[in-house]
Design an enzyme around this catalytic site. Sequence first.
Site, PDB file in Angstrom:
ATOM      1  N   ARG A  72      29.150  44.381  20.714  1.00  0.00           N
ATOM      2  CA  ARG A  72      29.586  42.777  21.372  1.00  0.00           C
ATOM      3  C   ARG A  72      28.998  42.757  22.245  1.00  0.00           C
ATOM      4  O   ARG A  72      28.388  41.779  22.389  1.00  0.00           O
ATOM      5  CB  ARG A  72      30.651  41.830  20.498  1.00  0.00           C
ATOM      6  N   ILE A  73      29.971  43.333  23.133  1.00  0.00           N
ATOM      7  CA  ILE A  73      29.555  43.088  24.268  1.00  0.00           C
ATOM      8  C   ILE A  73      28.412  43.737  24.835  1.00  0.00           C
ATOM      9  O   ILE A  73      27.389  43.080  25.610  1.00  0.00           O
ATOM     10  CB  ILE A  73      30.749  43.746  25.114  1.00  0.00           C
ATOM     11  N   ILE A 105      31.809  50.144  31.798  1.00  0.00           N
ATOM     12  CA  ILE A 105      32.866  48.856  31.825  1.00  0.00           C
ATOM     13  C   ILE A 105      33.835  49.588  30.955  1.00  0.00           C
ATOM     14  O   ILE A 105      34.368  47.872  30.105  1.00  0.00           O
ATOM     15  CB  ILE A 105      32.392  47.605  31.745  1.00  0.00           C
ATOM     16  N   ARG A 114      37.033  51.980  28.629  1.00  0.00           N
ATOM     17  CA  ARG A 114      38.228  52.674  29.298  1.00  0.00           C
ATOM     18  C   ARG A 114      37.718  53.523  30.009  1.00  0.00           C
ATOM     19  O   ARG A 114      36.558  54.270  30.305  1.00  0.00           O
ATOM     20  CB  ARG A 114      38.729  53.257  28.116  1.00  0.00           C
ATOM     21  N   GLU A 151      44.316  54.917  36.503  1.00  0.00           N
ATOM     22  CA  GLU A 151      44.472  53.522  37.670  1.00  0.00           C
ATOM     23  C   GLU A 151      45.578  53.539  38.249  1.00  0.00           C
ATOM     24  O   GLU A 151      46.874  54.015  38.624  1.00  0.00           O
ATOM     25  CB  GLU A 151      44.478  52.443  36.239  1.00  0.00           C
ATOM     26  N   HIS A 192      40.060  47.530  37.137  1.00  0.00           N
ATOM     27  CA  HIS A 192      39.418  46.905  35.913  1.00  0.00           C
ATOM     28  C   HIS A 192      39.637  45.317  35.548  1.00  0.00           C
ATOM     29  O   HIS A 192      40.671  44.954  35.276  1.00  0.00           O
ATOM     30  CB  HIS A 192      41.036  47.625  35.272  1.00  0.00           C
ATOM     31  N   ILE A 193      38.845  44.291  35.579  1.00  0.00           N
ATOM     32  CA  ILE A 193      38.850  43.183  36.002  1.00  0.00           C
ATOM     33  C   ILE A 193      37.759  42.889  35.422  1.00  0.00           C
ATOM     34  O   ILE A 193      37.275  41.277  36.029  1.00  0.00           O
ATOM     35  CB  ILE A 193      38.943  42.358  37.447  1.00  0.00           C
ATOM     36  N   SER A 241      37.218  41.432  32.556  1.00  0.00           N
ATOM     37  CA  SER A 241      37.550  40.138  32.112  1.00  0.00           C
ATOM     38  C   SER A 241      37.668  39.259  32.763  1.00  0.00           C
ATOM     39  O   SER A 241      38.602  38.367  31.882  1.00  0.00           O
ATOM     40  CB  SER A 241      37.892  40.734  29.992  1.00  0.00           C
TER      41      SER A 241
END
Length: 327
Positions: free
Chosen positions: A159-160, A239, A241, A270, A289-290, A292
Amino acid sequence: MKKPVVFCTENKYIISDKTEAYLKEHVELIRAEERPTKEALMRQIGDADGLICMGPNYPVDSCFLNAAPRLRVISTTSVGYDTFNLAEMKQRGVIGLHTPDVLNSSVADHGIALMFAVSRRLTEMDKLVRQGKWIDTPFWEMYGCELSGKKLGIIGMGRIGETLARKVIAGFDMEVSYYNRSRKTGTEAELGVHYLPLDKLLQDSDYIVTLVPLTEGTYHMISHREFSLMKPGAIFINIARGPVVDEAALVEALENHEIYGAGLDGFEKEHFGEGNPLTKLPNTVLTPHIASATTECRERMGQLAARGLVEFFEGKTPSNLIPYFRK
């Protein structure tokens, strides 16, 4: 009738006051004062029927589930659920929920932001200006490269990926190809994208964006061999994992200028400091990891996670059920 007990690990920035009020209409909500460690959480969830969390940084395994014998549902405010032992959960009658779709546009936008930041060397140029060095720097040493009209290869056309393709085709007239474990002829017809085998995509693309989920099959799927196939001017964006990418191989490719640069929002390990060699490379743009992390998107994610919990306790099939539990 007694309400089910739901334990929430998150603060108001993840589960807003509005979402909390909605949950309290339907469940007995217990909220952690601050995000607990795994050990602290396991001491607190013995009476919980449900758990709402943000992509736990600890595995939901047999040890975790032993601490919550009443647990029936875990709802994560993330698309990924690689920390869930799905088979163990299913065996114990615990289902998992996630938050797909509501973050498609936000994550795609962040991917484009990283593409721009790397291609136009924004962090390098910002540093140059702040240090007052741009006066003495030859103009041509500040050149970047464009997005418009270039070739984008998307690895993982979910979807992304589809959202990203729509945006760059409409906005920048990019030619988009994709690699996916199964070909999506409907998407090809709708968007005008074309399928390529992975090696051909790597060789052909000016920009490469990874969007696959983390599985045993995708761990380190981008490593030394894959970077060697890319163009010297290629820009690599992750973008997905972090462990999808072999970071040691990426560092080597960047140091040796096998590729132009990289933008990363996920990392193998991380919460690192300056010791990570990626932080020393000028041709990288790193975000924590931002992808979203917008106010609007996080509100949508929290609401979906909460709504799924309520649907479950009302005896309905939640709209955000992890596909594994539909089997």
